[in-house]
Design a protein around this motif. Structure first.
Motif, PDB file in Angstrom:
ATOM      1  N   TYR A  45      -4.885   6.876 -19.459  1.00  0.00           N
ATOM      2  CA  TYR A  45      -6.244   6.348 -19.502  1.00  0.00           C
ATOM      3  C   TYR A  45      -6.549   5.239 -18.490  1.00  0.00           C
ATOM      4  N   ARG A  46      -5.543   4.634 -17.922  1.00  0.00           N
ATOM      5  CA  ARG A  46      -5.741   3.370 -17.206  1.00  0.00           C
ATOM      6  C   ARG A  46      -6.793   3.449 -16.106  1.00  0.00           C
ATOM      7  N   ASP A  47      -6.895   4.555 -15.396  1.00  0.00           N
ATOM      8  CA  ASP A  47      -7.860   4.653 -14.295  1.00  0.00           C
ATOM      9  C   ASP A  47      -9.302   4.735 -14.782  1.00  0.00           C
ATOM     10  N   LEU A  48      -9.493   4.950 -16.081  1.00  0.00           N
ATOM     11  CA  LEU A  48     -10.842   4.972 -16.658  1.00  0.00           C
ATOM     12  C   LEU A  48     -11.301   3.576 -17.064  1.00  0.00           C
ATOM     13  N   PHE A  49     -10.387   2.607 -17.021  1.00  0.00           N
ATOM     14  CA  PHE A  49     -10.691   1.271 -17.530  1.00  0.00           C
ATOM     15  C   PHE A  49     -10.378   0.174 -16.526  1.00  0.00           C
ATOM     16  N   GLY A  50     -10.440   0.491 -15.249  1.00  0.00           N
ATOM     17  CA  GLY A  50     -10.231  -0.528 -14.226  1.00  0.00           C
ATOM     18  C   GLY A  50     -10.002   0.110 -12.879  1.00  0.00           C
ATOM     19  N   THR A  51     -10.541  -0.492 -11.831  1.00  0.00           N
ATOM     20  CA  THR A  51     -10.343   0.029 -10.484  1.00  0.00           C
ATOM     21  C   THR A  51      -9.004  -0.452  -9.927  1.00  0.00           C
ATOM     22  N   PRO A  52      -8.423   0.280  -9.005  1.00  0.00           N
ATOM     23  CA  PRO A  52      -7.154  -0.159  -8.402  1.00  0.00           C
ATOM     24  C   PRO A  52      -7.264  -1.535  -7.748  1.00  0.00           C
ATOM     25  N   GLU A  53      -8.405  -1.800  -7.113  1.00  0.00           N
ATOM     26  CA  GLU A  53      -8.576  -3.087  -6.431  1.00  0.00           C
ATOM     27  C   GLU A  53      -8.545  -4.249  -7.426  1.00  0.00           C
ATOM     28  N   MET A  54      -9.241  -4.093  -8.547  1.00  0.00           N
ATOM     29  CA  MET A  54      -9.254  -5.164  -9.541  1.00  0.00           C
ATOM     30  C   MET A  54      -7.910  -5.263 -10.244  1.00  0.00           C
ATOM     31  N   ARG A  55      -7.289  -4.128 -10.483  1.00  0.00           N
ATOM     32  CA  ARG A  55      -5.972  -4.139 -11.126  1.00  0.00           C
ATOM     33  C   ARG A  55      -4.957  -4.879 -10.250  1.00  0.00           C
ATOM     34  N   SER A  56      -5.082  -4.716  -8.948  1.00  0.00           N
ATOM     35  CA  SER A  56      -4.168  -5.397  -8.025  1.00  0.00           C
ATOM     36  C   SER A  56      -4.327  -6.914  -8.104  1.00  0.00           C
ATOM     37  N   ILE A  57      -5.567  -7.377  -8.252  1.00  0.00           N
ATOM     38  CA  ILE A  57      -5.818  -8.822  -8.320  1.00  0.00           C
ATOM     39  C   ILE A  57      -5.142  -9.442  -9.530  1.00  0.00           C
ATOM     40  N   PHE A  58      -5.152  -8.729 -10.657  1.00  0.00           N
ATOM     41  CA  PHE A  58      -4.604  -9.277 -11.893  1.00  0.00           C
ATOM     42  C   PHE A  58      -3.228  -8.702 -12.232  1.00  0.00           C
ATOM     43  N   SER A  59      -2.580  -8.075 -11.271  1.00  0.00           N
ATOM     44  CA  SER A  59      -1.264  -7.486 -11.517  1.00  0.00           C
ATOM     45  C   SER A  59      -0.215  -8.577 -11.720  1.00  0.00           C
ATOM     46  N   ASP A  60       0.883  -8.203 -12.359  1.00  0.00           N
ATOM     47  CA  ASP A  60       2.002  -9.134 -12.533  1.00  0.00           C
ATOM     48  C   ASP A  60       2.488  -9.656 -11.191  1.00  0.00           C
ATOM     49  N   GLU A  61       2.610  -8.749 -10.227  1.00  0.00           N
ATOM     50  CA  GLU A  61       3.134  -9.165  -8.926  1.00  0.00           C
ATOM     51  C   GLU A  61       2.239 -10.205  -8.269  1.00  0.00           C
ATOM     52  N   ASN A  62       0.929  -9.960  -8.284  1.00  0.00           N
ATOM     53  CA  ASN A  62       0.017 -10.913  -7.659  1.00  0.00           C
ATOM     54  C   ASN A  62       0.011 -12.247  -8.405  1.00  0.00           C
ATOM     55  N   GLN A  63       0.104 -12.177  -9.724  1.00  0.00           N
ATOM     56  CA  GLN A  63       0.118 -13.404 -10.515  1.00  0.00           C
ATOM     57  C   GLN A  63       1.357 -14.237 -10.204  1.00  0.00           C
ATOM     58  N   ILE A  64       2.499 -13.589 -10.161  1.00  0.00           N
ATOM     59  CA  ILE A  64       3.742 -14.302  -9.838  1.00  0.00           C
ATOM     60  C   ILE A  64       3.666 -14.895  -8.441  1.00  0.00           C
ATOM     61  N   LYS A  65       3.121 -14.149  -7.507  1.00  0.00           N
ATOM     62  CA  LYS A  65       2.981 -14.662  -6.139  1.00  0.00           C
ATOM     63  C   LYS A  65       2.077 -15.891  -6.100  1.00  0.00           C
TER      64      LYS A  65
END
Length: 480
Positions: A45-65
């Motif tokens: 379901y994930r692609d129905l509830f968020g765009t890849p661009e927005m998901r990247s902003i709030f991803s674990d990797e981006n947060q840790i960085k």
């Protein structure tokens, strides 16, 4: 295959599908993880509830960085003003890198402590040795790191929404201009009222989207403030150069210096949720209208993309408007949390802060996907002017009663004209058209004379709608 190998294979597959960490980490992980239970993380379901661009902003990797970026910038600012040695700041710069973070160890430490930063510091110290551990996180606190990272994420997320809004505005502007004289029935309380134009209706959404861009522009300076003042916000642990260090940290992160530390003051985060939530309000109204106009009985528009039924071959469901409406319902729930996150006591309370970790990213994911749906829908929307005209004619001309009333009001006054037309309509026989009502009423027939055809033509009763559309389009285009 042994049990450990089975667990590792399953874990690797889940990591690769959900993208919750990088490939190297996925390949080496032998830890079990809980199944995906949220639509935001679901492999299905994930692609129905968020765009890849927005998901990247709030991803674990981006947060840790962003957490690591804060620690590097803090050390750099402190070294500039002699709070810590420059050589040690350079060591921190080298050690505080994403490649040095063991995700499994970070997760385990976070589960134990309830916060990730203590373990993050431990991992960076392990990589850098005493040259790092003696000065890393000097005078700072967990909330400084996490709040500043959240601000960086919000800033980028708002800019992404602003770009999406601009794209939707362009499409609604095109529809507004193209159909500014296309007559359709205006409906109030579910009933036909008087004529309007499809372009005029589109312009109302366009202007709301424009207002949302204005709100984002006004919000950005208020929310783009760093947090780097230590345990209770006084900078006591940093020493006499504290204010200079604070200013330098914000300068390097391209953030504004807060008027005062905001450990317990979460009004700007609450405002963020409210501003983003309002976007969903517009999308929900739009979705309801498109869905209603798409009904076979109405048939005035149709989504270019549709969802097929699993059992009814003829059906093509309006999926964009359906999801925009559904996502708006999810947004309302999270918007109600705006007040919850402001409910801190004293200098800081953990519970409302914890709520932010979920509310903020989920609200942005929901809204970005809904705008994505709107953009795709508008780009392929099918409009049927003839059906709009046919639906207007279903009123048998009664939707033009105000036009007749206003013509008479110039001669006899508004109140008398209203009562005259109202009384005539009340005497109408079943299936008698408004034209027939007028012609069968000697007083009305005489008062209207040769103007009847003109007064009953919906195209003549659009008022200033086309000109207002032009004005609105000119205004919003200046801001695109």
């Amino acid at each position: 295959m042994t049990m450990n190998k089975t667990i590792a294979a399953v874990t690797t597959t889940i990591y690769l599908i959900t993208g919750c960490c990088n490939v190297a980490q996925a390949k080496t992980s032998t830890n079990t993880i809980a199944p995906n239970v949220s639509v935001f993380d679901s492999a299905i379901y994930r692609d129905l509830f968020g765009t890849p661009e927005m998901r990247s902003i709030f991803s674990d990797e981006n947060q840790i960085k962003n957490w690591l970026l804060y620690e590097r910038v803090l050390a750099s600012a402190q070294a500039k003003y002699g709070v810590i040695p420059k050589a040690n700041a350079r060591k921190i710069e080298q050690a505080a890198q994403f490649k040095n973070i063991d995700i499994n160890a970070l997760r385990a430490g976070t589960n134990k402590v309830g916060r990730p930063i203590k373990t993050l510091i431990k991992l960076v110290n392990k990589k850098g040795g005493r040259a790092v551990s003696n000065y890393l996180h000097w005078g700072s606190t967990t909330q400084d790191v996490m709040d500043t990272a959240t601000v960086l994420e919000i800033r980028n997320a708002l800019k992404l929404l602003d770009k999406q809004l601009a794209d939707v505005i362009k499409l609604t502007a095109q529809l507004s201009e193209k159909y500014k004289r296309t007559v359709m029935a205006a409906r109030t309380n579910g009933q036909q009222a008087t004529p309007t134009s499809f372009g005029f209706r589109m312009a109302t959404y366009m202007v709301e989207f424009y207002h949302h861009r204005q709100r984002i522009a006004e919000l950005l300076p208020r929310v783009s403030i760093g947090q780097s003042t230590g345990a209770v916000g006084t900078l006591a642990a940093t020493g006499p150069k504290g204010l200079k260090v604070e200013a330098e940290v914000n300068k390097q992160l391209n953030l504004n210096v807060p008027i005062i530390p905001w450990n317990a003051s979460r009004d700007h985060f609450a405002e963020t949720l409210a501003v983003v939530g309002l976007i969903n309000g517009t999308l929900s109204r739009l979705a309801t209208d498109i869905n209603n106009w798409s009904r076979i009985e109405v048939g005035e528009v149709k989504e270019g993309e549709g969802g097929a039924s699993s059992t009814m071959p003829q059906k093509k469901n309006p999926r964009a408007s359906e999801f925009m409406s559904g996502l708006a319902r999810m947004a309302r729930v999270r918007m109600s949390g705006a007040l919850e996150i402001t409910d801190h006591a004293d200098t800081r309370t953990g519970s409302p802060w914890i709520a932010e970790w979920s509310l903020i990213p989920e609200m942005f994911l929901i809204t970005s996907e809904s705008l994505n749906r709107a953009e795709r829908m508008f780009s392929k929307l099918k409009v049927y002017p003839e059906r709009m005209k046919q639906n207007l004619e279903l009123s048998q001309g009664y939707s033009m009663s105000q036009a007749v009333m206003q013509y008479l009001a110039v001669k006899i006054g508004r109140d008398k004209a209203y009562k005259m037309v109202k009384a005539a309509i009340k005497k109408a026989k079943p299936n008698q058209t408004f034209r027939q009502v007028i012609l069968s009423n000697p007083t009305l027939k005489k008062s209207i004379g040769d103007n009847l055809d003109r007064l009953l033509n919906p195209e003549n009763y659009l008022g200033a709608a086309p000109e207002m559309v032009d004005r609105a389009v000119r205004t919003v285009k200046k801001g695109i």
